[in-house]
Design an enzyme around this catalytic site. Structure first.
Site, PDB file in Angstrom:
ATOM      1  CG  HIS A  17      77.855   3.576 -62.017  1.00 51.45           C
ATOM      2  ND1 HIS A  17      76.891   3.243 -61.195  1.00 51.45           N
ATOM      3  CD2 HIS A  17      77.514   4.931 -62.195  1.00 51.45           C
ATOM      4  CE1 HIS A  17      76.032   4.068 -61.241  1.00 51.45           C
ATOM      5  NE2 HIS A  17      76.181   5.086 -61.937  1.00 51.45           N
ATOM      6  CE  LYS A  41      69.429  11.881 -59.151  1.00 45.50           C
ATOM      7  NZ  LYS A  41      70.459  11.497 -60.175  1.00 45.50           N
ATOM      8  NE  ARG A  90      73.603   7.378 -68.485  1.00 49.91           N
ATOM      9  CZ  ARG A  90      72.621   7.361 -67.419  1.00 49.91           C
ATOM     10  NH1 ARG A  90      72.145   6.263 -66.941  1.00 49.91           N
ATOM     11  NH2 ARG A  90      72.664   8.477 -66.874  1.00 49.91           N
ATOM     12  CB  SER A 128      70.928   3.466 -60.652  1.00 54.44           C
ATOM     13  OG  SER A 128      72.296   3.447 -60.685  1.00 54.44           O
TER      14      SER A 128
END
Ligand code: ADP
Length: 161
Positions: A17, A41, A90, A128
């Site tokens: 990030h 989430k 990514r 994450s």
């Protein structure tokens, strides 16, 4: 002045990030890191903590601002005066989902552009969720997250033991 909003859960904010924010700040006059509440989430960290960790990691950079956000991204982006939604890519894995989101956001607001930055090679494996898995088993994450995030994660580990 072109303002880009960088929305995400940032649960927690990591070096992938950070790399996107640093590179975007060389392209856009203002980058607003928008930490989404995202209750769906079930984040590890609450909105206040995630926002504070982003602030401690990038809040000092010129042209970069951090804020918590709720609701529709395009509406929030407009309210922040942003013309661009910034996302990081990514791998092929991210692509389908990100294109779908970008199309939906364009449907909701014709003038809002989505801007993708490709991850730097060395961060392409970072997420994450992987960091949380490592923290769960007390594996080192020092090289993967900014220093304030690392400090917070270590305090959390100590608290658990
Ligand atoms: P979200 O829940 O919205 O996907 P994340 O916090 O997981 O939020 O990610 C925020 C943004 O950062 C997304 O655009 C994501 O693709 C991007 N991102 C996540 N990890 C990386 C990485 N290692 N390199 C580049 N971009 C990344």
């Amino acid at each position: 002045m072109t303002t880009a909003i960088y929305p995400g859960s940032f649960d927690p904010f990591h070096n992938g990030h950070l790399d996107i924010v640093l590179r975007a700040s060389r392209i856009f006059e203002q980058v607003v890191v928008a930490v989404a509440e995202n209750p769906g989430k079930s984040p590890w960290f609450d909105l206040k903590t995630r926002t504070a960790l982003c602030e401690a990691s990038v809040g000092h950079l010129p042209g970069v601002r951090v804020t918590g956000s709720r609701g529709l991204t395009v509406a929030f982006a407009r309210a922040q005066g942003a013309q661009v939604i910034l996302r990081g890519l990514r791998a092929v894995l991210d692509f389908d989902y990100e294109v779908q989101m970008a199309m939906m956001n364009r449907h909701l607001d014709r003038e809002m552009e989505t801007f993708f930055l490709l991850t730097s090679n060395r961060y392409s494996y970072l997420s994450s969720s992987l960091i949380k898995q490592l923290v769960d088993v007390d594996a080192p994450v020092e090289d993967l997250v900014p220093e304030p995030v690392h400090r917070h994660l270590m305090a959390l580990s100590r608290h658990r033991t």
